[in-house]
Design a protein around this motif. Structure first.
Motif, PDB file in Angstrom:
ATOM      1  N   LYS A   1      87.243  32.720 -27.259  1.00  0.00           N
ATOM      2  CA  LYS A   1      87.268  34.348 -27.072  1.00  0.00           C
ATOM      3  C   LYS A   1      87.603  34.611 -25.603  1.00  0.00           C
ATOM      4  N   THR A   2      89.044  35.061 -25.571  1.00  0.00           N
ATOM      5  CA  THR A   2      89.678  35.107 -24.282  1.00  0.00           C
ATOM      6  C   THR A   2      90.066  36.713 -23.972  1.00  0.00           C
ATOM      7  N   LYS A   3      89.787  36.978 -22.727  1.00  0.00           N
ATOM      8  CA  LYS A   3      90.031  38.287 -22.229  1.00  0.00           C
ATOM      9  C   LYS A   3      91.484  38.179 -22.110  1.00  0.00           C
ATOM     10  N   SER A   4      92.288  38.988 -22.654  1.00  0.00           N
ATOM     11  CA  SER A   4      93.827  39.096 -22.577  1.00  0.00           C
ATOM     12  C   SER A   4      94.202  40.407 -23.358  1.00  0.00           C
ATOM     13  N   GLU A   5      95.214  40.867 -22.621  1.00  0.00           N
ATOM     14  CA  GLU A   5      95.933  42.230 -23.248  1.00  0.00           C
ATOM     15  C   GLU A   5      96.620  41.815 -24.294  1.00  0.00           C
ATOM     16  N   ILE A   6      97.398  40.768 -24.160  1.00  0.00           N
ATOM     17  CA  ILE A   6      98.395  39.847 -25.231  1.00  0.00           C
ATOM     18  C   ILE A   6      97.969  39.424 -26.250  1.00  0.00           C
ATOM     19  N   ASP A   7      98.327  39.428 -27.265  1.00  0.00           N
ATOM     20  CA  ASP A   7      97.811  38.661 -28.546  1.00  0.00           C
ATOM     21  C   ASP A   7      98.169  37.222 -28.747  1.00  0.00           C
ATOM     22  N   ILE A   8      99.298  37.116 -28.262  1.00  0.00           N
ATOM     23  CA  ILE A   8     100.114  35.877 -28.279  1.00  0.00           C
ATOM     24  C   ILE A   8      99.726  35.011 -27.154  1.00  0.00           C
ATOM     25  N   LEU A   9      98.776  34.071 -27.085  1.00  0.00           N
ATOM     26  CA  LEU A   9      98.445  33.208 -25.708  1.00  0.00           C
ATOM     27  C   LEU A   9      98.991  32.022 -26.152  1.00  0.00           C
ATOM     28  N   ASP A  10      99.813  31.482 -25.166  1.00  0.00           N
ATOM     29  CA  ASP A  10     100.580  30.106 -25.199  1.00  0.00           C
ATOM     30  C   ASP A  10      99.422  29.029 -24.813  1.00  0.00           C
ATOM     31  N   ASP A  11      99.140  28.120 -25.785  1.00  0.00           N
ATOM     32  CA  ASP A  11      98.208  27.242 -25.909  1.00  0.00           C
ATOM     33  C   ASP A  11      98.886  25.711 -25.875  1.00  0.00           C
ATOM     34  N   GLY A  12     100.272  25.769 -25.785  1.00  0.00           N
ATOM     35  CA  GLY A  12     100.980  24.744 -25.500  1.00  0.00           C
ATOM     36  C   GLY A  12     101.663  24.276 -27.022  1.00  0.00           C
TER      37      GLY A  12
ATOM     38  N   GLU B   1      92.643  37.244 -33.704  1.00  0.00           N
ATOM     39  CA  GLU B   1      92.256  38.393 -33.878  1.00  0.00           C
ATOM     40  C   GLU B   1      91.750  38.884 -32.718  1.00  0.00           C
ATOM     41  N   ARG B   2      91.804  40.489 -32.845  1.00  0.00           N
ATOM     42  CA  ARG B   2      91.131  40.853 -31.575  1.00  0.00           C
ATOM     43  C   ARG B   2      89.586  41.328 -31.912  1.00  0.00           C
ATOM     44  N   ASP B   3      88.788  41.184 -30.609  1.00  0.00           N
ATOM     45  CA  ASP B   3      87.579  41.366 -30.997  1.00  0.00           C
ATOM     46  C   ASP B   3      87.209  42.770 -31.280  1.00  0.00           C
ATOM     47  N   THR B   4      86.317  43.226 -32.355  1.00  0.00           N
ATOM     48  CA  THR B   4      86.136  44.181 -32.799  1.00  0.00           C
ATOM     49  C   THR B   4      85.198  44.977 -31.742  1.00  0.00           C
ATOM     50  N   MET B   5      84.392  44.346 -31.410  1.00  0.00           N
ATOM     51  CA  MET B   5      83.411  45.119 -30.194  1.00  0.00           C
ATOM     52  C   MET B   5      84.103  45.314 -28.799  1.00  0.00           C
ATOM     53  N   ASP B   6      84.777  44.400 -28.443  1.00  0.00           N
ATOM     54  CA  ASP B   6      85.432  44.464 -27.334  1.00  0.00           C
ATOM     55  C   ASP B   6      86.852  43.995 -27.268  1.00  0.00           C
TER      56      ASP B   6
ATOM     57  N   VAL C   1      90.117  36.489 -30.007  1.00  0.00           N
ATOM     58  CA  VAL C   1      89.442  35.449 -30.462  1.00  0.00           C
ATOM     59  C   VAL C   1      90.202  34.580 -31.506  1.00  0.00           C
ATOM     60  N   THR C   2      90.548  33.437 -30.814  1.00  0.00           N
ATOM     61  CA  THR C   2      91.393  32.151 -31.279  1.00  0.00           C
ATOM     62  C   THR C   2      90.564  31.394 -32.047  1.00  0.00           C
TER      63      THR C   2
ATOM     64  N   LYS D   1      95.111  27.969 -37.142  1.00  0.00           N
ATOM     65  CA  LYS D   1      94.575  28.717 -35.959  1.00  0.00           C
ATOM     66  C   LYS D   1      94.722  30.089 -36.585  1.00  0.00           C
ATOM     67  N   ARG D   2      93.625  30.827 -36.226  1.00  0.00           N
ATOM     68  CA  ARG D   2      93.417  32.263 -36.565  1.00  0.00           C
ATOM     69  C   ARG D   2      93.302  33.025 -35.149  1.00  0.00           C
TER      70      ARG D   2
END
Ligand SMILES: [Zn+2]
Length: 169
Positions: A98-109, A144-149, A154-155, A141-142
């Motif tokens: 669960k990562t705080k990020s404005e961007i949906d596509i986080l580069d995990d390499g 999605e954005r956290d519903t609560m926050d 969430v990856t 992997k999936r």
DNA sequence: CGGTTTTGACCCGCGC
DNA sequence: GCGCGGGTCAAAACCG
């Protein structure tokens, strides 16, 4: 086995190893380890994001569950022992970051190929399905954005990489 | 031209 | 059965 890790750092700026806990262990805020009590041996590695991680490290990060992880399956009710045998309890097959990020596509390499998208019920946000692009690699992997926050992404990783080293290309 | 995204259709397990 | 939710397929569009 389901592992849930929350991190607060905005990782999108880093490229290559953002999701690799070997390189970013300090970013972890806390973790929820489901069915962790079944985890006995330390000879087998815990797999996070396709990479092995030491159990001791995992144990230190262990915290009781809670928070906004309602979408997670309850390990006590989830299909019980549908998985044959008990040996696979030692290997994490699913890991959620669960990562705080404005961007949906986080580069995990890794290189991912999107193969699906679904709306999540009780949430205005969609869920995206990706698969590792490497030939023969079963990792999925999936995202999605956290519903609560909604400021969190969430990856969820599933599977173990066929190959080594992030291959971004 | 090859790999990726898009998007509706399809599949499957489960509860009613 | 049927419908629903979660997950996947695949054809066409997209793009470097
Ligand atoms: Zn892979």
């Amino acid at each position: 086995m389901y592992i849930y890790i929350e991190r607060e750092k905005d990782l999108h700026a880093h490229s290559g190893y953002t999701m690799d806990p070997y390189n970013y262990p300090m970013n972890l805020e806390y973790s929820d380890f489901f069915e962790f009590n079944d985890w006995k041996d330390d000879d087998l590695p815990l797999i996070v994001s396709g990479y092995p991680v030491s159990q001791n490290y995992a144990a230190n990060e262990m915290v009781n569950s809670g928070g906004s992880n309602s979408y997670h399956e309850d390990p006590n009710t989830t299909s019980g022992d549908s998985r044959s045998g008990r040996e696979n309890k030692k290997t994490a097959e699913k890991v959620a970051f669960k990562t705080k990020s404005e961007i949906d596509i986080l580069d995990d390499g890794f290189k991912w190929r999107k193969y699906g998208k679904k709306m999540v019920k009780n949430s205005p946000n969609p869920r995206n399905y990706y698969k590792c692009s490497v030939e023969g690699c079963p990792v999925k992997k999936r995202v999605e954005r956290d519903t609560m926050d909604p400021s969190y992404v969430v990856t969820t990783y599933e599977g173990i990489h066929n190959h080594h080293g992030p291959s971004q290309l």
